[in-house]
Design a protein around this motif. Structure first.
Motif, PDB file in Angstrom:
ATOM      1  N   PRO A   1      49.762  -2.380 -31.880  1.00 27.10           N
ATOM      2  CA  PRO A   1      48.565  -2.037 -32.653  1.00 27.10           C
ATOM      3  C   PRO A   1      48.550  -0.531 -32.937  1.00 27.10           C
ATOM      4  N   LEU A   2      48.018  -0.161 -34.088  1.00 28.59           N
ATOM      5  CA  LEU A   2      47.966   1.232 -34.508  1.00 28.59           C
ATOM      6  C   LEU A   2      46.525   1.726 -34.450  1.00 28.59           C
ATOM      7  N   VAL A   3      46.306   2.841 -33.750  1.00 27.80           N
ATOM      8  CA  VAL A   3      44.996   3.475 -33.673  1.00 27.80           C
ATOM      9  C   VAL A   3      45.097   4.765 -34.478  1.00 27.80           C
ATOM     10  N   ILE A   4      44.267   4.882 -35.502  1.00 24.32           N
ATOM     11  CA  ILE A   4      44.272   6.062 -36.367  1.00 24.32           C
ATOM     12  C   ILE A   4      43.037   6.889 -36.049  1.00 24.32           C
ATOM     13  N   VAL A   5      43.252   8.166 -35.719  1.00 33.17           N
ATOM     14  CA  VAL A   5      42.132   9.052 -35.378  1.00 33.17           C
ATOM     15  C   VAL A   5      42.254  10.363 -36.135  1.00 33.17           C
ATOM     16  N   ASN A   6      41.118  10.908 -36.490  1.00 35.95           N
ATOM     17  CA  ASN A   6      41.053  12.219 -37.100  1.00 35.95           C
ATOM     18  C   ASN A   6      41.331  13.246 -36.011  1.00 35.95           C
ATOM     19  N   ALA A   7      42.175  14.215 -36.287  1.00 36.71           N
ATOM     20  CA  ALA A   7      42.516  15.228 -35.284  1.00 36.71           C
ATOM     21  C   ALA A   7      41.310  16.064 -34.890  1.00 36.71           C
TER      22      ALA A   7
ATOM     23  N   ASP B   1      46.426  14.724 -39.589  1.00 38.50           N
ATOM     24  CA  ASP B   1      46.424  16.173 -39.768  1.00 38.50           C
ATOM     25  C   ASP B   1      45.273  16.529 -40.698  1.00 38.50           C
ATOM     26  N   PRO B   2      44.325  17.360 -40.245  1.00 36.80           N
ATOM     27  CA  PRO B   2      43.167  17.670 -41.085  1.00 36.80           C
ATOM     28  C   PRO B   2      43.512  18.492 -42.318  1.00 36.80           C
ATOM     29  N   PHE B   3      44.714  19.036 -42.373  1.00 36.50           N
ATOM     30  CA  PHE B   3      45.126  19.855 -43.510  1.00 36.50           C
ATOM     31  C   PHE B   3      45.928  19.065 -44.539  1.00 36.50           C
ATOM     32  N   LYS B   4      46.094  17.773 -44.301  1.00 35.24           N
ATOM     33  CA  LYS B   4      46.806  16.901 -45.239  1.00 35.24           C
ATOM     34  C   LYS B   4      45.890  15.767 -45.650  1.00 35.24           C
TER      35      LYS B   4
ATOM     36  N   VAL C   1      48.386   7.783 -43.622  1.00 33.94           N
ATOM     37  CA  VAL C   1      48.309   6.381 -43.202  1.00 33.94           C
ATOM     38  C   VAL C   1      49.369   5.564 -43.929  1.00 33.94           C
ATOM     39  N   VAL C   2      49.489   5.770 -45.234  1.00 39.53           N
ATOM     40  CA  VAL C   2      50.488   5.041 -46.021  1.00 39.53           C
ATOM     41  C   VAL C   2      51.890   5.323 -45.491  1.00 39.53           C
ATOM     42  N   GLU C   3      52.170   6.573 -45.172  1.00 32.58           N
ATOM     43  CA  GLU C   3      53.490   6.923 -44.646  1.00 32.58           C
ATOM     44  C   GLU C   3      53.755   6.228 -43.308  1.00 32.58           C
ATOM     45  N   ALA C   4      52.763   6.227 -42.432  1.00 32.06           N
ATOM     46  CA  ALA C   4      52.923   5.576 -41.127  1.00 32.06           C
ATOM     47  C   ALA C   4      53.152   4.077 -41.291  1.00 32.06           C
ATOM     48  N   LEU C   5      52.420   3.463 -42.218  1.00 34.15           N
ATOM     49  CA  LEU C   5      52.565   2.020 -42.410  1.00 34.15           C
ATOM     50  C   LEU C   5      53.856   1.656 -43.118  1.00 34.15           C
ATOM     51  N   SER C   6      54.356   2.538 -43.965  1.00 33.94           N
ATOM     52  CA  SER C   6      55.589   2.224 -44.700  1.00 33.94           C
ATOM     53  C   SER C   6      56.797   2.191 -43.777  1.00 33.94           C
TER      54      SER C   6
END
Length: 67
Positions: free
Chosen positions: A9-15, A37-40, A46-51
């Protein structure tokens, strides 16, 4: 970039999430954490991580809100 833990499972959090480190250390080892990354641009990250992943059983997005 190929992630060998892509079937977790993937947990996505704002830095910038308040208490991020406490939250991350309390998560089970059977999840993968993506710190945005708050600067990106967040969606691109997310798309990059999922790809680079296959067979992700769940995605959790942790964010903050206001009243």
């Amino acid at each position: 970039m190929t992630d060998t833990s892509s079937n977790l499972p993937l947990v996505i959090v704002n830095a910038n999430f308040i208490g991020l480190e406490n939250l991350v250390t309390s998560l089970p080892l059977t999840v993968r954490v993506l710190r945005l990354d708050p600067f990106k641009e967040g969606l691109s990250q997310v798309v990059e991580a999922l790809s680079n992943s296959i067979d992700i059983p769940a995605i959790y997005i942790l964010s903050h809100g206001s009243e």
